[in-house]
Write a protein that holds these residues in place. Structure first.
Motif, mmCIF file in Angstrom:
data_model
loop_
_atom_site.group_PDB
_atom_site.id
_atom_site.type_symbol
_atom_site.label_atom_id
_atom_site.label_comp_id
_atom_site.label_asym_id
_atom_site.label_seq_id
_atom_site.Cartn_x
_atom_site.Cartn_y
_atom_site.Cartn_z
ATOM 1 N N ASN A 181 80.456 46.526 27.856
ATOM 2 C CA ASN A 181 81.887 46.827 27.938
ATOM 3 C C ASN A 181 82.315 48.017 27.095
ATOM 4 O O ASN A 181 83.294 48.696 27.437
ATOM 5 N N SER B 296 90.632 47.486 32.196
ATOM 6 C CA SER B 296 90.489 46.764 30.941
ATOM 7 C C SER B 296 90.985 45.335 31.131
ATOM 8 O O SER B 296 90.762 44.727 32.169
ATOM 9 N N SER B 297 91.686 44.791 30.161
ATOM 10 C CA SER B 297 92.119 43.395 30.222
ATOM 11 C C SER B 297 93.276 43.166 29.267
ATOM 12 O O SER B 297 93.417 43.868 28.249
ATOM 13 N N CYS C 111 92.599 42.630 25.423
ATOM 14 C CA CYS C 111 92.278 43.697 24.474
ATOM 15 C C CYS C 111 93.225 43.700 23.282
ATOM 16 O O CYS C 111 92.932 44.314 22.255
ATOM 17 N N LYS D 264 86.717 44.453 24.838
ATOM 18 C CA LYS D 264 87.766 45.117 25.599
ATOM 19 C C LYS D 264 88.619 46.016 24.694
ATOM 20 O O LYS D 264 89.074 47.078 25.109
ATOM 21 N N CYS E 60 86.468 49.017 24.269
ATOM 22 C CA CYS E 60 86.538 49.827 25.485
ATOM 23 C C CYS E 60 87.779 50.717 25.465
ATOM 24 O O CYS E 60 87.712 51.910 25.793
ATOM 25 N N ARG F 277 95.521 47.425 32.126
ATOM 26 C CA ARG F 277 95.409 46.109 31.498
ATOM 27 C C ARG F 277 96.179 45.092 32.331
ATOM 28 O O ARG F 277 97.400 45.019 32.263
#
Length: 355
Positions: A105, A129-130, A133, A159, A162, A186
């Protein structure tokens, strides 16, 4: 979305064989793009496999951590747009495989971006991403893009890492290239048909419904921003269009979460799924030996105001659509046709709103 923008565009999708990657591949194909995939494997029984999606893209297997193979793929594709989804996507697997999670990642993202340090043609890169994060906090408001990054588990910290890679590569290299933009997207907890991953709530719900059984939940009270996969992907495509046209203005982080009223607890999500099937619901708590953030919400004001993005499918519609998909496949319907039908329905709504 501009229908004409995607016609003939060369689009590299890393992680194209995963759940989101499969939906994205079909969505881009529906918009007329040339899709080039790069992913480490095809999961037997996953959406890409059962829908035979290698027929709608230039499909290549490869490891995001293999510098040479990845570089060769980038040179071969010569993309106009890159969607980077290749990742280790599960919190639970992060606990089991922390080094692989961090390597894939974080370093995988750096290895991809490193290919574009001297890119000479117009290019938009969207790194998926997420919401995980963000550094966990005690507040109950939605996270905004300027909130601190962090994570208390390997997946969440990967994340955050990242995101820092994206930020640093843009500031150090890509910002000096006037035709190259890079943004991170995100999203919230993305759900929909075709997700068969282990330790994911929707596959567990559907399996229990089909068997007419109860379900074990590892954290029933956890609040999550549930949204249909197409709402997230719609945001990614809008962002890529803007980024391609104006890299300076649209580079950076963007949230894509559901309407505030569609965030709910895991237990409520399960209850609503059972209710749509006219079934009663029973659950028990399941201790998997690791902790998760209790409340996770996103504030998507930036995307709404600057991209004119809004989620199109409410949670009730999302649940209806995902159950329609899984029950249809369980009754021998064609997975590809079901997915294409839902994409067509979504795009018809989107096109109608812009006529």
């Amino acid at each position: 979305m501009k229908r004409s923008f995607w016609q003939g565009k060369r689009v590299l999708v890393t992680g194209h064989t995963g759940f989101k990657g499969s939906w994205l591949t079909l969505l881009l194909h529906a918009r007329g793009a040339q899709v080039f995939g790069y992913s480490d494997r095809v999961e037997p029984g996953g959406l890409f496999d059962i829908a035979s999606l290698s027929s709608v893209c230039d499909h290549q297997l490869g490891d995001i951590n293999d510098d040479q193979q990845l570089s060769e793929r980038v040179k071969q594709v010569k993309p106009d747009v890159v969607f980077h989804l290749a990742a280790q996507p599960l919190v639970s697997e992060g606990y089991k495989l922390p080094i692989l999670t961090l390597e894939t990642n974080i370093l995988g993202t750096a290895k991809l971006l490193d290919n574009f340090r001297q890119w000479e043609s117009r290019l938009a890169i969207v790194v998926i991403s997420s919401d995980k994060c963000y550094r966990p906090g005690m507040h109950t408001r939605g996270f905004v893009e300027s909130d601190p990054l962090g994570g208390n588990d390997p997946y969440s910290s990967s994340k955050a890492g990242c995101e820092l890679v994206v930020e640093s590569y843009y500031a150090s290299f890509l910002q000096q290239q006037p035709m190259t933009g890079v943004a991170s997207a995100r999203a919230g907890n993305v759900i929909g048909g075709g997700d068969y991953s282990a330790n994911r709530i929707v596959p567990d719900i559907v399996d229990a419904i089909i068997r007419n059984e109860g379900i074990a939940l590892r954290n029933p009270s956890a609040v999550r921003p549930w949204q249909h996969v197409l709402d997230a992907l719609y945001g990614y495509l809008l962002l890529a269009e803007k980024l391609f046209e104006d890299p300076d203005e649209y580079s950076g982080p963007w949230n894509f979460g559901p309407a505030p009223e569609d965030a709910c607890t895991v237990e409520e999500l399960v209850t609503r799924c059972y209710s749509q099937m006219s079934l009663s619901f029973s659950c028990e708590a399941q201790n998997l030996g690791f902790s998760e953030t209790e409340i996770l919400l996103l504030d998507s004001s930036k995307s709404k105001n600057s991209l004119n993005w809004l989620p199109r499918w409410s949670l009730d519609i999302t649940i209806k659509r995902l159950l329609e998909w899984y029950i249809g496949v369980a009754n021998k319907a064609d997975p590809k046709a079901l997915t294409e039908k839902q994409i067509a329905d979504y795009l018809a709504l989107e096109d109608a709103l812009h006529e």
